[in-house]
Design a protein around this motif. Sequence first.
Motif, PDB file in Angstrom:
ATOM      1  N   ARG A   1      -0.751 -12.524   3.437  1.00  0.00           N
ATOM      2  CA  ARG A   1       0.016 -11.481   4.119  1.00  0.00           C
ATOM      3  C   ARG A   1      -0.797 -10.213   4.343  1.00  0.00           C
ATOM      4  O   ARG A   1      -0.509  -9.435   5.252  1.00  0.00           O
ATOM      5  CB  ARG A   1       1.253 -11.104   3.285  1.00  0.00           C
ATOM      6  CG  ARG A   1       2.306 -12.193   3.150  1.00  0.00           C
ATOM      7  CD  ARG A   1       3.513 -11.610   2.451  1.00  0.00           C
ATOM      8  NE  ARG A   1       4.592 -12.569   2.313  1.00  0.00           N
ATOM      9  CZ  ARG A   1       5.132 -12.930   1.162  1.00  0.00           C
ATOM     10  NH1 ARG A   1       4.682 -12.411   0.032  1.00  0.00           N
ATOM     11  NH2 ARG A   1       6.120 -13.792   1.119  1.00  0.00           N
TER      12      ARG A   1
ATOM     13  N   VAL B   1      -0.731  -7.772   2.169  1.00  0.00           N
ATOM     14  CA  VAL B   1       0.184  -6.728   1.686  1.00  0.00           C
ATOM     15  C   VAL B   1       0.336  -6.867   0.184  1.00  0.00           C
ATOM     16  O   VAL B   1       0.504  -7.982  -0.336  1.00  0.00           O
ATOM     17  CB  VAL B   1       1.573  -6.828   2.350  1.00  0.00           C
ATOM     18  CG1 VAL B   1       2.524  -5.788   1.757  1.00  0.00           C
ATOM     19  CG2 VAL B   1       1.475  -6.650   3.843  1.00  0.00           C
TER      20      VAL B   1
ATOM     21  N   CYS C   1      -2.069   3.424   5.385  1.00  0.00           N
ATOM     22  CA  CYS C   1      -2.221   2.116   4.740  1.00  0.00           C
ATOM     23  C   CYS C   1      -1.193   1.925   3.623  1.00  0.00           C
ATOM     24  O   CYS C   1      -1.229   0.913   2.930  1.00  0.00           O
ATOM     25  CB  CYS C   1      -3.630   1.955   4.181  1.00  0.00           C
ATOM     26  SG  CYS C   1      -4.066   3.157   2.905  1.00  0.00           S
TER      27      CYS C   1
ATOM     28  N   THR D   1      -1.349  -1.993   2.680  1.00  0.00           N
ATOM     29  CA  THR D   1      -1.827  -3.045   3.573  1.00  0.00           C
ATOM     30  C   THR D   1      -3.344  -3.113   3.528  1.00  0.00           C
ATOM     31  O   THR D   1      -4.024  -2.097   3.450  1.00  0.00           O
ATOM     32  CB  THR D   1      -1.356  -2.787   5.015  1.00  0.00           C
ATOM     33  OG1 THR D   1      -1.731  -1.459   5.417  1.00  0.00           O
ATOM     34  CG2 THR D   1       0.162  -2.907   5.110  1.00  0.00           C
TER      35      THR D   1
ATOM     36  N   ASN E   1      -2.920 -12.228  10.062  1.00  0.00           N
ATOM     37  CA  ASN E   1      -2.457 -10.866  10.394  1.00  0.00           C
ATOM     38  C   ASN E   1      -1.049 -10.824  10.967  1.00  0.00           C
ATOM     39  O   ASN E   1      -0.609  -9.782  11.462  1.00  0.00           O
ATOM     40  CB  ASN E   1      -3.445 -10.186  11.351  1.00  0.00           C
ATOM     41  CG  ASN E   1      -3.529 -10.893  12.695  1.00  0.00           C
ATOM     42  OD1 ASN E   1      -2.798 -11.844  12.967  1.00  0.00           O
ATOM     43  ND2 ASN E   1      -4.424 -10.412  13.545  1.00  0.00           N
TER      44      ASN E   1
ATOM     45  N   THR F   1       1.840 -10.832   9.407  1.00  0.00           N
ATOM     46  CA  THR F   1       2.660  -9.867   8.666  1.00  0.00           C
ATOM     47  C   THR F   1       2.327  -8.445   9.088  1.00  0.00           C
ATOM     48  O   THR F   1       3.222  -7.605   9.247  1.00  0.00           O
ATOM     49  CB  THR F   1       2.454 -10.032   7.155  1.00  0.00           C
ATOM     50  OG1 THR F   1       2.825 -11.358   6.761  1.00  0.00           O
ATOM     51  CG2 THR F   1       3.300  -9.034   6.375  1.00  0.00           C
ATOM     52  N   HIS F   2       1.045  -8.150   9.285  1.00  0.00           N
ATOM     53  CA  HIS F   2       0.648  -6.825   9.762  1.00  0.00           C
ATOM     54  C   HIS F   2       1.273  -6.523  11.121  1.00  0.00           C
ATOM     55  O   HIS F   2       1.731  -5.394  11.374  1.00  0.00           O
ATOM     56  CB  HIS F   2      -0.868  -6.733   9.860  1.00  0.00           C
ATOM     57  CG  HIS F   2      -1.553  -6.559   8.544  1.00  0.00           C
ATOM     58  ND1 HIS F   2      -2.867  -6.173   8.417  1.00  0.00           N
ATOM     59  CD2 HIS F   2      -1.108  -6.716   7.260  1.00  0.00           C
ATOM     60  CE1 HIS F   2      -3.207  -6.098   7.147  1.00  0.00           C
ATOM     61  NE2 HIS F   2      -2.152  -6.435   6.428  1.00  0.00           N
TER      62      HIS F   2
END
Length: 391
Positions: free
Chosen positions: A28, A30, A84, A123, A195, A197-198
């Motif tokens: 993720r 994260v 972030c 993140t 990426n 989830t980002h």
Amino acid sequence: MAGYIMSLKKTSSKKIDILNPLETCISRGVYSTNMSSPINNKWKTHHESTFSDYATMKEGDNIYFFIDRKIYGIGTLKNINRDCKYNNYTSSSQPITPEYLDIKNELLVDLGEESINNRWICTFEPTPFFFKNGVDMDDVLSSNPSKFRMLRAFYKLSFVKIDDDENKALKDIILKKNEQFLLNNTANEILKFNNSTHNNIKLKLNENNYTLNVADILSSCNENETLSHEMALEAGILSQLSNKDSHTESIFGNWDYISHQVIASPFKPLDYIDKMDVFGYKYIPGFYGTISKYLLMELKKGDALPIDIDQVMKYVDWISQEYSYGDYSMINAFLVAKKFDSSIIEAKNKFAQRNYIVGRRPPNFDIWTNLTLVEYTFNTSKNLLEFNIID
């Protein structure tokens, strides 16, 4: 750059690979600390301490993961939109416990019903990779013993922040242990990142305000413009310095690295180890890597006492011995409290000085007197800390 080592719980099932929780987190990009719930709509000191660490995160800092005695890395904190680190849901910095279904649609990262206690997220992305081959804690500590300070005190914490020297030493040993994988570009030895989830987080950031705001932390422990916890005072100062608040910087200056609860004594049982409330340093502008000044803050939520001057000077001496190697001119010290009376000013003038020598041929003699007394108040209309220097 700084580094963060995050602790992950290993699964209780022996049938599940130890890397599964690690792989989930890295895929993720994260990380979020699972917090205990606030009590009686009040944050406790460990909540405020965790917030403080999130508040100082910035893009480019490294991130690692600790699980089952091993450290895995290397990643770098990555801004999505402007930052972030964010609230996981819009009210997550408030000391309330909402119902999961009430916040489900606004969660940046939905981890199920436990998401109500995943208050803050950061993140990151691999830099260059997260390796499946973790490095045992003993191998890490023995690889460069003089550089590891905070890692030796990594106990009963969700994560720990390390400075530039410690971060480089950790990065070095992880890269050396994975040198063959780097040279051979062995894809099956690398933990995968996606990426998606980002991208989902970015969409939600465009819809709501998830900015990490210290106002909710401070207002929850405000008592007549005085904070009830010193840890909240740490959170406020660290957050306002990290956010480049002009008033806060006019008092304390601008610092490239700031942290809190930094070890300030020879290693001993952790319950007795001394820690500086706030520690930091700055580089010579334009020459990253060459430190010019060190920062020390000792914080008191109430009125200062003469004995507080002794405590500050103990930490000043520690920084001189361990960081600036006898050069007291590199140290900027502050004692922050709600109020100072004349006895504190007298104690400062009498005890807050050090004779020191810089250079050898010829030696230069000087006297260090760089301790500043600062009174704080919590401005309830602005939801910010304000400061006043006491001469």
